[in-house]
Design a protein around this motif. Structure first.
Motif, PDB file in Angstrom:
ATOM      1  N   ARG A   1      16.934  -3.736   4.873  1.00 51.75           N
ATOM      2  CA  ARG A   1      15.740  -3.917   4.532  1.00 51.75           C
ATOM      3  C   ARG A   1      15.066  -2.581   3.547  1.00 51.75           C
ATOM      4  O   ARG A   1      14.459  -1.694   3.763  1.00 51.75           O
ATOM      5  CB  ARG A   1      14.191  -4.237   5.727  1.00 51.75           C
ATOM      6  N   ILE A   2      14.378  -3.373   2.428  1.00 57.67           N
ATOM      7  CA  ILE A   2      12.834  -2.066   1.275  1.00 57.67           C
ATOM      8  C   ILE A   2      12.092  -2.288   1.207  1.00 57.67           C
ATOM      9  O   ILE A   2      11.680  -3.634   1.277  1.00 57.67           O
ATOM     10  CB  ILE A   2      14.348  -2.284  -0.089  1.00 57.67           C
TER      11      ILE A   2
ATOM     12  N   VAL B   1      -2.968  -2.069  -3.466  1.00 55.54           N
ATOM     13  CA  VAL B   1      -2.163  -2.461  -3.105  1.00 55.54           C
ATOM     14  C   VAL B   1      -1.292  -3.428  -3.159  1.00 55.54           C
ATOM     15  O   VAL B   1      -1.434  -4.257  -2.207  1.00 55.54           O
ATOM     16  CB  VAL B   1      -2.020  -1.313  -2.210  1.00 55.54           C
ATOM     17  N   TRP B   2       0.062  -3.736  -3.422  1.00 54.10           N
ATOM     18  CA  TRP B   2       0.605  -5.087  -3.170  1.00 54.10           C
ATOM     19  C   TRP B   2       1.644  -4.108  -2.178  1.00 54.10           C
ATOM     20  O   TRP B   2       2.649  -3.569  -2.573  1.00 54.10           O
ATOM     21  CB  TRP B   2       1.168  -5.394  -4.408  1.00 54.10           C
ATOM     22  N   ALA B   3       2.201  -5.186  -1.179  1.00 46.24           N
ATOM     23  CA  ALA B   3       3.090  -4.220  -0.035  1.00 46.24           C
ATOM     24  C   ALA B   3       4.293  -5.612  -0.457  1.00 46.24           C
ATOM     25  O   ALA B   3       3.383  -6.441   0.097  1.00 46.24           O
ATOM     26  CB  ALA B   3       2.991  -3.904   1.563  1.00 46.24           C
ATOM     27  N   MET B   4       5.595  -5.479  -0.218  1.00 51.35           N
ATOM     28  CA  MET B   4       6.266  -6.209   0.454  1.00 51.35           C
ATOM     29  C   MET B   4       7.864  -5.557   0.968  1.00 51.35           C
ATOM     30  O   MET B   4       7.912  -4.829   0.790  1.00 51.35           O
ATOM     31  CB  MET B   4       7.022  -7.255  -0.394  1.00 51.35           C
ATOM     32  N   THR B   5       8.307  -6.663   1.901  1.00 54.55           N
ATOM     33  CA  THR B   5       9.374  -5.799   2.189  1.00 54.55           C
ATOM     34  C   THR B   5      10.903  -6.903   1.722  1.00 54.55           C
ATOM     35  O   THR B   5      10.420  -8.385   1.622  1.00 54.55           O
ATOM     36  CB  THR B   5       9.638  -6.114   3.719  1.00 54.55           C
ATOM     37  N   LEU B   6      11.863  -6.154   1.315  1.00 58.20           N
ATOM     38  CA  LEU B   6      12.680  -7.337   0.092  1.00 58.20           C
ATOM     39  C   LEU B   6      14.371  -6.752   1.624  1.00 58.20           C
ATOM     40  O   LEU B   6      14.236  -5.745   1.304  1.00 58.20           O
ATOM     41  CB  LEU B   6      13.044  -6.568  -0.989  1.00 58.20           C
ATOM     42  N   ALA B   7      14.902  -7.897   1.453  1.00 57.58           N
ATOM     43  CA  ALA B   7      16.520  -8.099   2.261  1.00 57.58           C
ATOM     44  C   ALA B   7      17.308  -7.856   1.290  1.00 57.58           C
ATOM     45  O   ALA B   7      17.088  -7.947   0.526  1.00 57.58           O
ATOM     46  CB  ALA B   7      16.038  -8.852   3.041  1.00 57.58           C
TER      47      ALA B   7
END
Length: 90
Positions: free
Chosen positions: A24-25, A78-84
Protein backbone atom coordinates in the motif's frame (compact mmCIF):
# COMPACT_ATOMS: atom_id res chain seq x y z
CA UNK A 1 -12.39 13.28 -5.45
CA UNK A 2 -11.11 12.51 -8.92
CA UNK A 3 -13.34 13.74 -11.70
CA UNK A 4 -11.15 12.55 -14.58
CA UNK A 5 -8.36 9.99 -14.80
CA UNK A 6 -7.53 6.71 -13.11
CA UNK A 7 -4.67 5.58 -10.87
CA UNK A 8 -1.46 4.31 -12.46
CA UNK A 9 -0.50 0.65 -12.30
CA UNK A 10 2.38 0.58 -9.81
CA UNK A 11 4.56 -2.53 -9.44
CA UNK A 12 6.93 -3.04 -6.51
CA UNK A 13 9.85 -5.49 -6.81
CA UNK A 14 9.42 -8.63 -4.73
CA UNK A 15 12.73 -7.90 -3.00
CA UNK A 16 11.24 -4.67 -1.58
CA UNK A 17 7.86 -6.09 -0.56
CA UNK A 18 8.83 -7.94 2.60
CA UNK A 19 6.93 -11.06 1.57
CA UNK A 20 3.63 -9.26 0.96
CA UNK A 21 1.46 -9.91 -2.10
CA UNK A 22 0.47 -6.24 -2.36
CA UNK A 23 1.99 -3.07 -0.99
CA UNK A 24 0.00 0.00 0.00
CA UNK A 25 1.18 3.47 -0.96
CA UNK A 26 -0.42 6.50 0.72
CA UNK A 27 -0.72 9.56 -1.52
CA UNK A 28 -1.44 13.11 -0.34
CA UNK A 29 -1.43 16.30 -2.41
CA UNK A 30 -2.86 19.80 -2.13
CA UNK A 31 -5.60 20.56 -4.68
CA UNK A 32 -6.49 24.16 -5.49
CA UNK A 33 -9.97 25.64 -5.85
CA UNK A 34 -9.90 24.92 -9.61
CA UNK A 35 -9.26 21.19 -9.08
CA UNK A 36 -5.57 21.22 -10.00
CA UNK A 37 -3.04 19.35 -7.87
CA UNK A 38 0.17 21.04 -6.74
CA UNK A 39 2.77 18.30 -7.32
CA UNK A 40 5.26 20.23 -5.19
CA UNK A 41 3.12 19.27 -2.17
CA UNK A 42 2.99 15.57 -3.08
CA UNK A 43 3.71 13.26 -0.16
CA UNK A 44 4.08 9.50 -0.55
CA UNK A 45 4.44 6.93 2.18
CA UNK A 46 5.10 3.24 1.76
CA UNK A 47 7.51 1.45 -0.55
CA UNK A 48 7.94 3.79 -3.51
CA UNK A 49 10.80 3.60 -5.98
CA UNK A 50 11.99 6.49 -8.13
CA UNK A 51 10.19 5.24 -11.25
CA UNK A 52 6.96 4.77 -9.30
CA UNK A 53 7.21 8.28 -7.85
CA UNK A 54 7.66 9.70 -11.35
CA UNK A 55 4.60 7.74 -12.57
CA UNK A 56 2.51 9.01 -9.66
CA UNK A 57 3.67 12.61 -10.25
CA UNK A 58 2.73 12.39 -13.95
CA UNK A 59 -0.63 10.88 -13.04
CA UNK A 60 -1.37 13.58 -10.43
CA UNK A 61 -0.53 16.27 -13.02
CA UNK A 62 -2.87 14.74 -15.60
CA UNK A 63 -6.02 14.15 -13.54
CA UNK A 64 -8.75 16.58 -12.57
CA UNK A 65 -10.05 16.75 -9.01
CA UNK A 66 -13.25 18.07 -7.54
CA UNK A 67 -12.07 20.78 -5.14
CA UNK A 68 -13.08 20.92 -1.50
CA UNK A 69 -16.13 23.07 -0.77
CA UNK A 70 -16.77 25.59 1.99
CA UNK A 71 -20.12 27.40 2.20
CA UNK A 72 -20.90 26.27 -1.34
CA UNK A 73 -17.67 27.71 -2.75
CA UNK A 74 -14.67 25.71 -4.04
CA UNK A 75 -11.55 26.02 -1.86
CA UNK A 76 -8.15 24.38 -1.78
CA UNK A 77 -7.72 21.26 0.32
CA UNK A 78 -5.71 18.10 0.79
CA UNK A 79 -6.64 15.07 -1.32
CA UNK A 80 -5.52 11.67 -0.05
CA UNK A 81 -5.86 8.07 -1.14
CA UNK A 82 -4.23 4.71 -0.59
CA UNK A 83 -3.09 2.86 -3.69
CA UNK A 84 -2.47 -0.89 -3.75
CA UNK A 85 0.67 -1.71 -5.75
CA UNK A 86 1.36 -5.09 -7.32
CA UNK A 87 4.38 -7.07 -6.22
CA UNK A 88 6.35 -8.46 -9.15
CA UNK A 89 9.41 -10.64 -9.60
CA UNK A 90 12.26 -8.85 -11.30
Amino acid sequence: MLTRGSAPDIAVPESNAGGRATVRIRIQVMVDALGRADVRTLQLSGIVGTQDRIAIERWIESVTFRPAMRNGEPVSGVWAMTLAARVVRR
